[in-house]
Scaffold this active site. Structure first.
Site, mmCIF file in Angstrom:
data_model
loop_
_atom_site.group_PDB
_atom_site.id
_atom_site.type_symbol
_atom_site.label_atom_id
_atom_site.label_comp_id
_atom_site.label_asym_id
_atom_site.label_seq_id
_atom_site.Cartn_x
_atom_site.Cartn_y
_atom_site.Cartn_z
ATOM 1 N N SER A 1 0.800 -1.029 -0.088
ATOM 2 C CA SER A 1 -0.041 -0.071 -0.010
ATOM 3 C C SER A 1 0.796 1.254 -0.267
ATOM 4 O O SER A 1 1.656 1.312 -1.045
ATOM 5 C CB SER A 1 -1.023 -0.218 1.279
ATOM 6 O OG SER A 1 -2.095 0.961 1.025
ATOM 7 N N HIS B 1 -7.828 -5.188 -0.523
ATOM 8 C CA HIS B 1 -6.747 -4.345 -0.248
ATOM 9 C C HIS B 1 -5.904 -5.201 0.812
ATOM 10 O O HIS B 1 -6.304 -5.190 1.812
ATOM 11 C CB HIS B 1 -7.115 -2.995 0.474
ATOM 12 C CG HIS B 1 -5.945 -2.147 0.417
ATOM 13 N ND1 HIS B 1 -5.608 -1.397 -0.674
ATOM 14 C CD2 HIS B 1 -5.147 -1.796 1.469
ATOM 15 C CE1 HIS B 1 -4.462 -0.489 -0.327
ATOM 16 N NE2 HIS B 1 -4.218 -0.842 0.937
ATOM 17 N N ASP C 1 -10.344 -3.981 -5.182
ATOM 18 C CA ASP C 1 -9.747 -3.272 -4.302
ATOM 19 C C ASP C 1 -10.431 -1.867 -4.168
ATOM 20 O O ASP C 1 -10.219 -0.816 -4.923
ATOM 21 C CB ASP C 1 -8.066 -3.001 -4.465
ATOM 22 C CG ASP C 1 -7.582 -2.410 -3.480
ATOM 23 O OD1 ASP C 1 -8.258 -1.394 -2.573
ATOM 24 O OD2 ASP C 1 -6.231 -2.319 -3.124
#
Length: 318
Positions: free
Chosen positions: A141, A296, A267
């Site tokens: 991320s 995610h 996501d």
């Protein structure tokens, strides 16, 4: 490089983005990883704590692991990778960004998506050990955006750096922020914001010349946080300037080492711009995999070993 056809098939119960994301963030546990902490003193007077875990036998290979927003080196998505790589003869250096190791950092600034100077400091520290011939980096991320920006904005990279793996990457920060602020992600946004505000609240007393209680009380959303704190603390004009300068998307054409990007199509944190199809087709060093499922950082697979972790190991071997 052509787009990679993904082979990821989640359990039937993990196909929904919300389920895979929440389960992976709150319910997953990884046991058996023994970490040893080391503190890296930075040139600006601050510090970064890194948590090492090692292969059974002395290794000349190491993977640097970078966590996401308000994460740390003990998150299962970090320790899961560390455990797998340690079992396969690779040491792991799990980075805690400034203020994320359980101890407040010393300065008004902290960390952000584009703080590649901190990643460079960790890499240089590892190089000084003169122990590793092969270095890999895996970012998750926010950490994934950071490593892609690092690799694309520098003309020369250490020869020891052999490969990069980036998972659930918010390549276009403005788009990702807009996605987080949407109604479907309200619960995530509130949780992130509460953590972030709690982290900077002590700085009101430490650095009253930099931020006031009035400023603090103006923070109602994540974009407010970036307007009031992130931008001011790290030299950007405002949140939008931060998003523009720190997004890795603009740097992808310049990446010169093998790089695997895994972004799930479901996501909910990512905007359409976060799927760099054009860059993957035009840059032979970028391998883009877009599984249908995974949410995610929620690539749930068999025996508590996540798909993205197996793919990372396969990628460095090939």
């Amino acid at each position: 490089m052509p787009i990679i056809q993904s082979t990821y098939k989640p359990p039937f119960w993990a196909k929904k983005s919300f389920v895979s994301t929440v389960f992976s963030g709150l319910a997953r546990t990884v046991n058996g990883v023994v970490q040893t902490r080391e503190r890296i003193e930075l040139d600006d007077g601050d510090f970064i704590d890194v948590d090492w875990s090692y292969a059974e036998s002395p290794s000349e290979k190491v993977i640097i692991l970078l966590h996401g927003l308000e994460g740390n080196a003990q998150r299962p998505y970090i320790t899961g990778t560390a455990k797998l790589f340690n079992k396969n003869g690779v040491d792991a250096c799990a980075v805690n960004f400034r203020g994320c190791s359980g101890e407040p950092n010393r300065l008004f600034r902290s960390y952000h998506s584009g703080a590649t100077e901190d990643l460079e400091a960790v890499i240089n520290h590892i190089l000084e050990k003169n122990k590793y011939s092969d270095i890999y980096i895996k970012g998750i991320s926010l950490g994934a955006n950071m490593v892609l920006k690092y690799a694309g904005e520098r003309e020369q990279l250490p020869t020891q750096l052999k490969a990069i793996i980036a998972v659930s990457v918010p390549c276009y920060l403005k788009g990702s922020c807009d996605a987080l602020l949407s109604l479907k992600n309200k619960h995530y946004a509130i949780n992130f914001l509460n953590h972030l505000k709690g982290k900077i609240k002590p700085k009101l007393q430490q650095f009253p010349q930099n931020i006031s209680i009035t400023d603090f009380n103006e923070i109602k959303t994540l974009i407010d946080f970036d307007h009031v704190y992130t931008s001011k603390a790290h030299g950007f004009k405002d949140a939008y300037d931060y998003y523009e300068q720190a997004s890795c998307l603009q740097f992808l054409p310049n990446i010169k080492i093998p790089t695997l990007v895994i972004n799930a199509l479901n996501d909910s944190f990512l905007s359409p711009e976060c799927y760099p199809v054009k860059d993957a087709k035009n840059n032979p060093n970028i391998y883009l995999e877009m599984p249908k499922y995974g949410g995610h950082v929620g690539f749930i697979d068999k025996r508590n070993l996540y798909y993205n972790e197996k793919r990372a190991l396969d990628f460095i071997k090939n």
